[in-house]
Motif scaffolding. Sequence first.
Motif, PDB file in Angstrom:
ATOM      1  N   TYR A 242       0.833  -1.199   0.000  1.00  0.00           N
ATOM      2  CA  TYR A 242       0.000   0.000   0.000  1.00  0.00           C
ATOM      3  C   TYR A 242       0.875   1.260   0.000  1.00  0.00           C
ATOM      4  N   ARG A 243       1.892   1.238   0.846  1.00  0.00           N
ATOM      5  CA  ARG A 243       2.731   2.426   0.996  1.00  0.00           C
ATOM      6  C   ARG A 243       3.475   2.742  -0.294  1.00  0.00           C
ATOM      7  N   GLU A 244       4.002   1.703  -0.943  1.00  0.00           N
ATOM      8  CA  GLU A 244       4.689   1.928  -2.214  1.00  0.00           C
ATOM      9  C   GLU A 244       3.723   2.469  -3.266  1.00  0.00           C
ATOM     10  N   MET A 245       2.548   1.879  -3.329  1.00  0.00           N
ATOM     11  CA  MET A 245       1.573   2.321  -4.326  1.00  0.00           C
ATOM     12  C   MET A 245       1.115   3.739  -4.058  1.00  0.00           C
ATOM     13  N   ARG A 246       0.955   4.065  -2.800  1.00  0.00           N
ATOM     14  CA  ARG A 246       0.557   5.429  -2.418  1.00  0.00           C
ATOM     15  C   ARG A 246       1.596   6.435  -2.896  1.00  0.00           C
ATOM     16  N   GLU A 247       2.865   6.133  -2.653  1.00  0.00           N
ATOM     17  CA  GLU A 247       3.941   7.042  -3.053  1.00  0.00           C
ATOM     18  C   GLU A 247       3.994   7.193  -4.576  1.00  0.00           C
ATOM     19  N   LEU A 248       3.865   6.083  -5.295  1.00  0.00           N
ATOM     20  CA  LEU A 248       3.939   6.139  -6.748  1.00  0.00           C
ATOM     21  C   LEU A 248       2.725   6.831  -7.345  1.00  0.00           C
ATOM     22  N   SER A 249       1.546   6.578  -6.788  1.00  0.00           N
ATOM     23  CA  SER A 249       0.320   7.210  -7.287  1.00  0.00           C
ATOM     24  C   SER A 249       0.364   8.711  -7.070  1.00  0.00           C
ATOM     25  N   TYR A 250       0.868   9.117  -5.910  1.00  0.00           N
ATOM     26  CA  TYR A 250       0.996  10.545  -5.621  1.00  0.00           C
ATOM     27  C   TYR A 250       1.858  11.230  -6.677  1.00  0.00           C
ATOM     28  N   ALA A 251       2.902  10.531  -7.112  1.00  0.00           N
ATOM     29  CA  ALA A 251       3.884  11.145  -8.003  1.00  0.00           C
ATOM     30  C   ALA A 251       3.651  10.804  -9.466  1.00  0.00           C
TER      31      ALA A 251
END
Length: 452
Positions: A242-251
């Motif tokens: 989740y955390r990785e996807m959150r960071e990538l989606s944000y950017a």
Amino acid sequence: MIVCKFGGTSVASATQIQKVANIVKDNTARRIVVVSAPGKRSSEDIKVTDLLIDLADTALANADVAAKIQTVVNRYEDITAELGLGKDISEVIAQDLRDRVAGDRSNKELFVDSIKASGEDNNAKVIAAYFNTIGVPARYVSPKDLLIVNDLPERTFAVAEAYERLAVLAQSEEVIVFPGFFGYTKDGILRTFDRGGSDITGSILAAAVGAELYENFTDVDCVFSANPKVVNNPAEIKEITYREMRELSYAGFSVFHDEALMPVFKKDIPVNIKNTNNPSAPGTRVVPTRELTGRPVTGISVDSGFSTLYVSKYLMNREIGFGRKLLQILEDEGISYEHTPSGLDDISIIMRSNQLNLEKEERIVKRVQQELQVDNVYFRHGFSMVVLVGEGMRNSTGLAGRAALAISKLGVNIEMINQGSSEVSLVFGVQQNYEDIILKALYEEFFSAVPV
């Protein structure tokens, strides 16, 4: 129970909707289906949402809307005719649009939201009707009185009561077809979510009914480690936290809107991103934790459209409350910030450029000068944020140095470096016109000849 969401390209035509129906029929656990408005049928096509925005603008200009309404209805008629649904549902859609256009215009933003939301709402009616004709008992359900959202002026989010009300849908013996993108306040005011709103709706529903899985169907087989439009044949991501996807989606990862993960994240519900056009492909799973691989970096993303407010003042670090006062000035202008890299005597506030205009910038600079008595203050524009993301980065040494060296070999200046305390992301601020060559260089550095 599985909650599945289908994006605009997945429901853009009768052929696509037939694919959706086959996917739902293939697994009886797929009990709740969240749908977007019809998207583009080809690269030259126009999304129904864009047609609806044009309709809303025409109505607000007090021009004749009859032709605009018919254009939208024609798109649905193309779909319903091929699905064999007859004319009745087209008239329901036409009347719905006429009612919305005749609605309250005192708040232009809410009026436009109401028109836009008809795309998802009416498509859900069409899809539910089609399901029933092919032997899949289905029921269209309106978000009204169920998906309760907060009041203005804050950005839209589901309140706690929404999850309680939506939980009853788990008891339905029929397939629920639910429109994405919007909810209603307790006073019955329609409000839309931010971009990626249907993703948010699907995630809320999955959390509310305690789904075992949230499937997010789109038009790609999986999430890639970098933008395939820039990097040739980037590595596929089979599993991501989740955390990785959150960071990538944000950017800038367009597959998933970053805010959409929050409801399922809180419930530890896994997400599977899959392709409507190739449903047998395993897709990408988004999970709470995963086993680390030989790659410290899971993905690299780039997002443009950032501006920097640079402020310097001698002995700034000794002045109590300086940062708070500076951020208060931005808050007064309704501006949120993304990063705040700083030194002893200077600080940069990085924000999304779309929050700014010339008048705001002038007011901010003037207030910072007058109220904080700074030595220098100015805005700079045209920045991109390049983000390296990976759970394995926490256990890797020299990664920042490798990334900086790869960028320096291009002769490009790094304007800002920022690493979050979680140590799963590393952000480089660069001039926007260099973002593609930097993405290619970093991909080469961290993904070429590295074992999975």
